[in-house]
Design a protein around this motif. Structure first.
Motif, PDB file in Angstrom:
ATOM      1  N   GLU A 111       4.639   4.361  -0.055  1.00  0.00           N
ATOM      2  CA  GLU A 111       4.451   5.049   1.233  1.00  0.00           C
ATOM      3  C   GLU A 111       2.971   5.281   1.538  1.00  0.00           C
ATOM      4  OE1 GLU A 111       6.854   8.572   1.234  1.00  0.00           O
ATOM      5  OE2 GLU A 111       8.739   7.456   1.205  1.00  0.00           O
ATOM      6  N   ILE A 112       2.169   4.246   1.296  1.00  0.00           N
ATOM      7  CA  ILE A 112       0.733   4.316   1.562  1.00  0.00           C
ATOM      8  C   ILE A 112       0.491   4.360   3.070  1.00  0.00           C
ATOM      9  CG2 ILE A 112      -1.468   3.084   1.371  1.00  0.00           C
ATOM     10  CD1 ILE A 112      -0.475   4.335  -1.258  1.00  0.00           C
ATOM     11  N   LYS A 113      -0.373   5.261   3.500  1.00  0.00           N
ATOM     12  CA  LYS A 113      -0.667   5.413   4.927  1.00  0.00           C
ATOM     13  C   LYS A 113      -2.100   5.008   5.276  1.00  0.00           C
ATOM     14  CE  LYS A 113       3.398   7.259   5.513  1.00  0.00           C
ATOM     15  NZ  LYS A 113       4.485   6.461   6.136  1.00  0.00           N
ATOM     16  N   LYS A 114      -3.034   5.271   4.352  1.00  0.00           N
ATOM     17  CA  LYS A 114      -4.439   5.039   4.658  1.00  0.00           C
ATOM     18  C   LYS A 114      -5.099   4.252   3.529  1.00  0.00           C
ATOM     19  CE  LYS A 114      -8.578   7.533   6.267  1.00  0.00           C
ATOM     20  NZ  LYS A 114      -9.117   8.868   6.632  1.00  0.00           N
ATOM     21  N   ILE A 115      -5.865   3.222   3.904  1.00  0.00           N
ATOM     22  CA  ILE A 115      -6.513   2.334   2.935  1.00  0.00           C
ATOM     23  C   ILE A 115      -7.987   2.197   3.267  1.00  0.00           C
ATOM     24  CG2 ILE A 115      -6.573  -0.012   1.974  1.00  0.00           C
ATOM     25  CD1 ILE A 115      -3.631  -0.314   2.794  1.00  0.00           C
ATOM     26  N   VAL A 116      -8.842   2.250   2.236  1.00  0.00           N
ATOM     27  CA  VAL A 116     -10.257   1.940   2.406  1.00  0.00           C
ATOM     28  C   VAL A 116     -10.582   0.750   1.516  1.00  0.00           C
ATOM     29  CG1 VAL A 116     -11.021   3.550   0.588  1.00  0.00           C
ATOM     30  CG2 VAL A 116     -12.624   2.812   2.358  1.00  0.00           C
ATOM     31  N   THR A 117     -11.391  -0.159   2.005  1.00  0.00           N
ATOM     32  CA  THR A 117     -11.787  -1.329   1.216  1.00  0.00           C
ATOM     33  C   THR A 117     -13.236  -1.690   1.500  1.00  0.00           C
ATOM     34  OG1 THR A 117     -11.285  -3.654   0.714  1.00  0.00           O
ATOM     35  CG2 THR A 117     -10.941  -2.921   2.986  1.00  0.00           C
ATOM     36  N   ALA A 118     -13.895  -2.292   0.499  1.00  0.00           N
ATOM     37  CA  ALA A 118     -15.292  -2.703   0.649  1.00  0.00           C
ATOM     38  C   ALA A 118     -15.420  -4.139   1.122  1.00  0.00           C
ATOM     39  CB  ALA A 118     -16.033  -2.532  -0.681  1.00  0.00           C
ATOM     40  N   CYS A 119     -14.303  -4.837   1.222  1.00  0.00           N
ATOM     41  CA  CYS A 119     -14.335  -6.254   1.607  1.00  0.00           C
ATOM     42  C   CYS A 119     -13.866  -6.436   3.049  1.00  0.00           C
ATOM     43  CB  CYS A 119     -13.455  -7.068   0.674  1.00  0.00           C
ATOM     44  SG  CYS A 119     -13.367  -8.827   1.112  1.00  0.00           S
ATOM     45  N   PRO A 120     -14.726  -6.921   3.942  1.00  0.00           N
ATOM     46  CA  PRO A 120     -14.317  -7.146   5.328  1.00  0.00           C
ATOM     47  C   PRO A 120     -13.161  -8.136   5.464  1.00  0.00           C
ATOM     48  CG  PRO A 120     -16.693  -7.116   5.186  1.00  0.00           C
ATOM     49  CD  PRO A 120     -16.182  -7.142   3.770  1.00  0.00           C
ATOM     50  N   HIS A 121     -13.039  -9.051   4.506  1.00  0.00           N
ATOM     51  CA  HIS A 121     -11.943 -10.015   4.551  1.00  0.00           C
ATOM     52  C   HIS A 121     -10.616  -9.315   4.265  1.00  0.00           C
ATOM     53  CE1 HIS A 121     -14.709 -13.550   4.588  1.00  0.00           C
ATOM     54  NE2 HIS A 121     -15.513 -12.643   4.067  1.00  0.00           N
ATOM     55  N   CYS A 122     -10.604  -8.445   3.247  1.00  0.00           N
ATOM     56  CA  CYS A 122      -9.417  -7.628   2.986  1.00  0.00           C
ATOM     57  C   CYS A 122      -9.156  -6.692   4.165  1.00  0.00           C
ATOM     58  CB  CYS A 122      -9.612  -6.802   1.713  1.00  0.00           C
ATOM     59  SG  CYS A 122      -9.751  -7.755   0.193  1.00  0.00           S
ATOM     60  N   PHE A 123     -10.218  -6.081   4.668  1.00  0.00           N
ATOM     61  CA  PHE A 123     -10.130  -5.158   5.810  1.00  0.00           C
ATOM     62  C   PHE A 123      -9.458  -5.836   7.002  1.00  0.00           C
ATOM     63  CE2 PHE A 123     -12.345  -3.813   9.768  1.00  0.00           C
ATOM     64  CZ  PHE A 123     -11.923  -2.487   9.839  1.00  0.00           C
ATOM     65  N   ASN A 124      -9.936  -7.014   7.362  1.00  0.00           N
ATOM     66  CA  ASN A 124      -9.395  -7.736   8.510  1.00  0.00           C
ATOM     67  C   ASN A 124      -7.936  -8.125   8.297  1.00  0.00           C
ATOM     68  OD1 ASN A 124      -9.838  -9.401  11.097  1.00  0.00           O
ATOM     69  ND2 ASN A 124      -9.135 -10.951   9.668  1.00  0.00           N
ATOM     70  N   THR A 125      -7.617  -8.593   7.099  1.00  0.00           N
ATOM     71  CA  THR A 125      -6.253  -9.039   6.804  1.00  0.00           C
ATOM     72  C   THR A 125      -5.271  -7.878   6.791  1.00  0.00           C
ATOM     73  OG1 THR A 125      -7.138 -10.875   5.489  1.00  0.00           O
ATOM     74  CG2 THR A 125      -4.826 -10.330   5.172  1.00  0.00           C
ATOM     75  N   LEU A 126      -5.629  -6.806   6.091  1.00  0.00           N
ATOM     76  CA  LEU A 126      -4.749  -5.644   6.011  1.00  0.00           C
ATOM     77  C   LEU A 126      -4.568  -4.984   7.377  1.00  0.00           C
ATOM     78  CD1 LEU A 126      -6.249  -4.051   2.767  1.00  0.00           C
ATOM     79  CD2 LEU A 126      -3.940  -4.978   2.968  1.00  0.00           C
ATOM     80  N   LYS A 127      -5.640  -4.927   8.142  1.00  0.00           N
ATOM     81  CA  LYS A 127      -5.624  -4.233   9.433  1.00  0.00           C
ATOM     82  C   LYS A 127      -4.941  -5.034  10.541  1.00  0.00           C
ATOM     83  CE  LYS A 127      -8.879  -1.994  12.675  1.00  0.00           C
ATOM     84  NZ  LYS A 127      -8.653  -2.791  13.895  1.00  0.00           N
ATOM     85  N   ASN A 128      -5.230  -6.322  10.590  1.00  0.00           N
ATOM     86  CA  ASN A 128      -4.799  -7.117  11.740  1.00  0.00           C
ATOM     87  C   ASN A 128      -3.656  -8.091  11.484  1.00  0.00           C
ATOM     88  OD1 ASN A 128      -6.886  -5.970  13.344  1.00  0.00           O
ATOM     89  ND2 ASN A 128      -8.360  -7.401  12.493  1.00  0.00           N
ATOM     90  N   GLU A 129      -3.433  -8.464  10.229  1.00  0.00           N
ATOM     91  CA  GLU A 129      -2.432  -9.492   9.960  1.00  0.00           C
ATOM     92  C   GLU A 129      -1.210  -8.996   9.197  1.00  0.00           C
ATOM     93  OE1 GLU A 129      -5.075 -12.327   8.178  1.00  0.00           O
ATOM     94  OE2 GLU A 129      -5.622 -13.179  10.108  1.00  0.00           O
ATOM     95  N   TYR A 130      -1.344  -7.882   8.494  1.00  0.00           N
ATOM     96  CA  TYR A 130      -0.195  -7.326   7.782  1.00  0.00           C
ATOM     97  C   TYR A 130       0.841  -6.674   8.703  1.00  0.00           C
ATOM     98  CZ  TYR A 130      -1.567  -8.177   2.922  1.00  0.00           C
ATOM     99  OH  TYR A 130      -1.855  -8.774   1.704  1.00  0.00           O
ATOM    100  N   PRO A 131       0.429  -6.049   9.826  1.00  0.00           N
ATOM    101  CA  PRO A 131       1.435  -5.414  10.690  1.00  0.00           C
ATOM    102  C   PRO A 131       2.553  -6.352  11.127  1.00  0.00           C
ATOM    103  CG  PRO A 131      -0.733  -4.637  11.296  1.00  0.00           C
ATOM    104  CD  PRO A 131      -0.950  -5.740  10.284  1.00  0.00           C
ATOM    105  N   ALA A 132       2.247  -7.599  11.399  1.00  0.00           N
ATOM    106  CA  ALA A 132       3.270  -8.556  11.835  1.00  0.00           C
ATOM    107  C   ALA A 132       4.298  -8.836  10.751  1.00  0.00           C
ATOM    108  CB  ALA A 132       2.610  -9.869  12.259  1.00  0.00           C
TER     109      ALA A 132
END
Length: 283
Positions: A111-132
């Motif tokens: 039940e993770i709600k909030k994520i921080v990452t140092a990698c923009p590639h992980c950031f972009n994938t988790l933020k924009n591509e995982y929701p689908a």
């Protein structure tokens, strides 16, 4: 990291990254839940942050910052796998979805709600591509978190910090800047140092790629007149900074290589925003 481009990999980020156990004891989500606790934020370490020796230093400094401000956070440890970004950028959509679904199952299970990452590639994938695919989280980059901590008075550079008065330039990572329009957070962090922030000729939305994005990190460069990271470092050298600040482990590798090839290691230091923050705050 190449393993992750070709198939699923598990990241033992607890033991690989945080070897200084006497200094850093970072809990996993599973350990916290076993004690009946829930982390406020998950630190997504990423492939580079786990396995790349240079990026491991950034991971440690992020943990130092999180512990210094008293944030209740945790990592997934061995339950974290590659986000699938290298596979997707290399054209293997099937492998990407397989890796993504594995991660989403773990994240949703906790039940993770909030994520921080140092990698923009992980950031972009988790933020924009995982929701689908069913993974909906609040995802922030570590520069955004650091800026927020500074704004709220939880982080303050030490008086006469080592960066005060130094000339610093910032390289915009493509997946943080142009892909997600995160331009101000890293700059505001640097501005808090009383340093001399000097922009590169190509910056912000007109920034020049380091040459490692889009799966290029895992292949030899294509034939041309000049490698992109050399072109970028020549722009850095032209403004003669003491420090070039990075906010991406891929950019860090390319910039460091460029500085080394140009034999400017004694003149220009390449540091991540987290490393700069940790040093400025004497953590």
């Amino acid at each position: 990291m190449e393993i992750c481009a070709n198939g699923p990999c598990k990241l033992d980020s607890t033991t690989i990254v945080l070897r200084m156990e006497n200094e850093l004891k970072v809990p996993t989500v599973a350990e916290l839940l076993a004690k009946g606790e829930i982390p406020d934020i998950l630190f997504w370490v990423g492939c580079a942050g786990s396995f790349d020796e240079r990026a491991q230093k950034i991971t440690r400094d992020i943990c130092r910052i999180l512990q210094h401000v008293g944030l209740n956070y945790a990592i997934l440890g061995t339950e974290e796998s590659c986000t699938g970004d290298p596979a997707k950028r290399s054209g293997n959509e099937f492998l990407f979805q397989m890796q993504a679904m594995m991660n989403i199952e773990v994240l949703n299970g906790y039940e993770i709600k909030k994520i921080v990452t140092a990698c923009p590639h992980c950031f972009n994938t988790l933020k924009n591509e995982y929701p689908a695919l069913g993974g909906n989280y609040e995802v922030i980059h570590h520069t955004q978190l650091i800026q927020d901590l500074i704004d709220n008075g939880k982080l303050k550079p030490a008086d006469n910090n080592i960066f005060k008065g130094k000339k610093i330039t910032y390289h915009d990572p493509c997946y943080l800047g142009r892909a997600n329009e995160v331009y101000e957070a890293p700059r505001k962090v640097l501005e808090s140092l009383d340093a001399q922030l000097v922009e590169l000729k190509r910056c912000r939305s007109n920034g020049l790629c380091c040459g490692a994005g889009g799966g290029q990190m895992f292949k030899e460069p294509e034939q041309g007149k000049k490698d992109i990271n050399i072109e970028r470092i020549e722009e850095v050298i032209a403004i003669q900074p003491h420090v070039v600040a990075a906010a991406c482990p891929f950019c860090m590798t390319m910039l460091k290589d460029g500085v080394k090839i140009k034999e400017k290691e004694s003149e220009i230091e390449v540091l991540d925003i987290a490393e700069i923050t940790a040093r400025a705050n004497k953590l």
